[in-house]
Structures are given as structure tokens and as C-alpha cells.
Design an enzyme around this catalytic site. Structure first.
Site, PDB file in Angstrom:
ATOM      1  N   LEU A  41       6.107   4.144 -14.924  1.00 44.57           N
ATOM      2  CA  LEU A  41       6.833   3.328 -13.967  1.00 44.57           C
ATOM      3  C   LEU A  41       5.933   2.128 -13.683  1.00 44.57           C
ATOM      4  O   LEU A  41       4.751   2.299 -13.368  1.00 44.57           O
ATOM      5  CB  LEU A  41       7.128   4.129 -12.697  1.00 44.57           C
ATOM      6  N   ASP A  42       6.478   0.934 -13.818  1.00 44.72           N
ATOM      7  CA  ASP A  42       5.685  -0.282 -13.674  1.00 44.72           C
ATOM      8  C   ASP A  42       4.913  -0.338 -12.359  1.00 44.72           C
ATOM      9  O   ASP A  42       5.350   0.209 -11.340  1.00 44.72           O
ATOM     10  CB  ASP A  42       6.583  -1.522 -13.742  1.00 44.72           C
ATOM     11  N   TYR A  43       3.815  -1.038 -12.389  1.00 42.54           N
ATOM     12  CA  TYR A  43       2.938  -1.259 -11.237  1.00 42.54           C
ATOM     13  C   TYR A  43       3.724  -1.786 -10.043  1.00 42.54           C
ATOM     14  O   TYR A  43       3.510  -1.375  -8.912  1.00 42.54           O
ATOM     15  CB  TYR A  43       1.844  -2.252 -11.666  1.00 42.54           C
TER      16      TYR A  43
END
Length: 180
Positions: A41-43
């Protein structure tokens, strides 16, 4: 019996345990040894991550061929129209090819939604709206690229569910063990 860890990843936390400069990682929240993320899951995205020590379950959850839907709540800039919804439902052409068809609908702002620090940028002259978007693949930054491609840039992205598991009842940074 395999065990999964459901985790509500806060905004601006890397979805890995290994340190990367001064960025916060999963290690700040998950103190269970030998578990690994089933997908990323993206930053700058929030919401559900699933971790497990079971390699077969990790593959079952994260591999696109398993067609396990991932549902996102997406706050976008602008008022989403039927044309954009139809495009998302048919698949959107991105630089790396056409996406698989997604399930897409306009929704009200999710009730009891936690606040985000920092909050999204607010512009009085530009409305925003919320989408519920379910995808069946996992390209890099795919949801953000899809909403931008149909003319509605993403302001906030929350993964609500992966398959049958949801982030319901978990505050940012909280986790819960489930048996499968």
C-alpha cells in the site's frame, strides 16, 4: 490453522519493515515476528494491509490471478459523472496498458472516518466527491492513475477491504488477528 493480521496502515507509513531513511515503517506498529505483508500500500495511502507468516496465504491474497478484489474509498477532486464511472467499469487505458474492469460507484463520505494528518488540501471553489472502487489487479499507484485518467485526481485514498476482510473497527495504527 493459518493466522492473518489485519492492519490499518496510517498515512505516510511505508508498507515494509526495513527502514528507508527517516520514513516510518510497519516495524513501528507490528511487533509480531516472521510476518510479511500480502501486498503493498503506497506511502501516501491509508487503510487495510494484511500480513501473514503463511506463504500460501500471502500468495492467495496478493497475486492478481487469484482475482481477490481490493476495495478503496477514494476522495477525488471534482464531482464524478456517469461518463467517468462507465470508463472505470470498462477499464482505463494507462501508459502500461488497459486496466481490468473495476466496480465503481459514487458514495457519500464514509461515516466515522478518521482524520488525516496533514488533512487534504481544501479549495472552496473546487468540489470533491467520494468513490468506492474495487479493482482486481495491483499495478503501481493504479487507483490514483485510474481516477486521474478519467479527469478526477485523487485527494485521499483508503483501502477499505481486501476480499472479505475490512478495516472496519480498526483505528490507524491498530491491528487485529484473525484465523482463516
Amino acid at each position: 490453522m493459518p493466522e492473518l493480521i489485519l492492519f490499518n496502515k496510517p498515512f505516510r507509513v511505508l508498507s515494509q519493515f526495513r527502514s528507508d531513511g527517516d520514513k516510518e515503517t510497519l516495524a513501528s506498529y507490528i511487533k509480531i515476528p516472521e510476518v510479511y505483508p500480502a501486498g503493498r500500500l503506497d506511502y501516501d495511502s491509508e487503510g487495510l494491509m494484511i500480513l501473514t507468516a503463511d506463504g500460501a496465504w500471502q500468495h492467495k491474497i496478493s497475486h492478481p490471478r487469484k482475482k481477490l478484489g481490493k476495495t478503496y474509498w477514494v476522495q477525488v477532486e471534482g464531482q464524478v459523472d456517469d461518463k467517468a464511472l462507465q470508463a472505470l467499469r470498462k477499464g482505463v487505458l494507462l501508459k502500461d496498458g488497459k486496466t481490468r474492469p473495476a466496480q465503481a460507484r459514487v458514495m457519500a463520505q464514509p461515516p466515522d472516518l478518521w482524520s488525516r494528518t496533514p488533512p487534504i488540501r481544501y479549495r472552496a471553489e473546487i468540489p470533491d466527491s467520494w468513490l468506492e472502487l474495487t479493482i482486481f489487479e495491483g499495478r503501481n499507484r493504479q487507483v490514483r492513475r485510474m481516477t486521474a485518467a478519467v479527469g478526477f485526481p485523487t485527494l485521499r485514498l483508503i483501502r477499505y477491504a481486501v476480499g472479505q476482510w475490512t478495516v472496519q473497527g480498526l483505528a490507524p495504527g491498530e491491528s487485529r488477528r484473525v484465523q482463516v
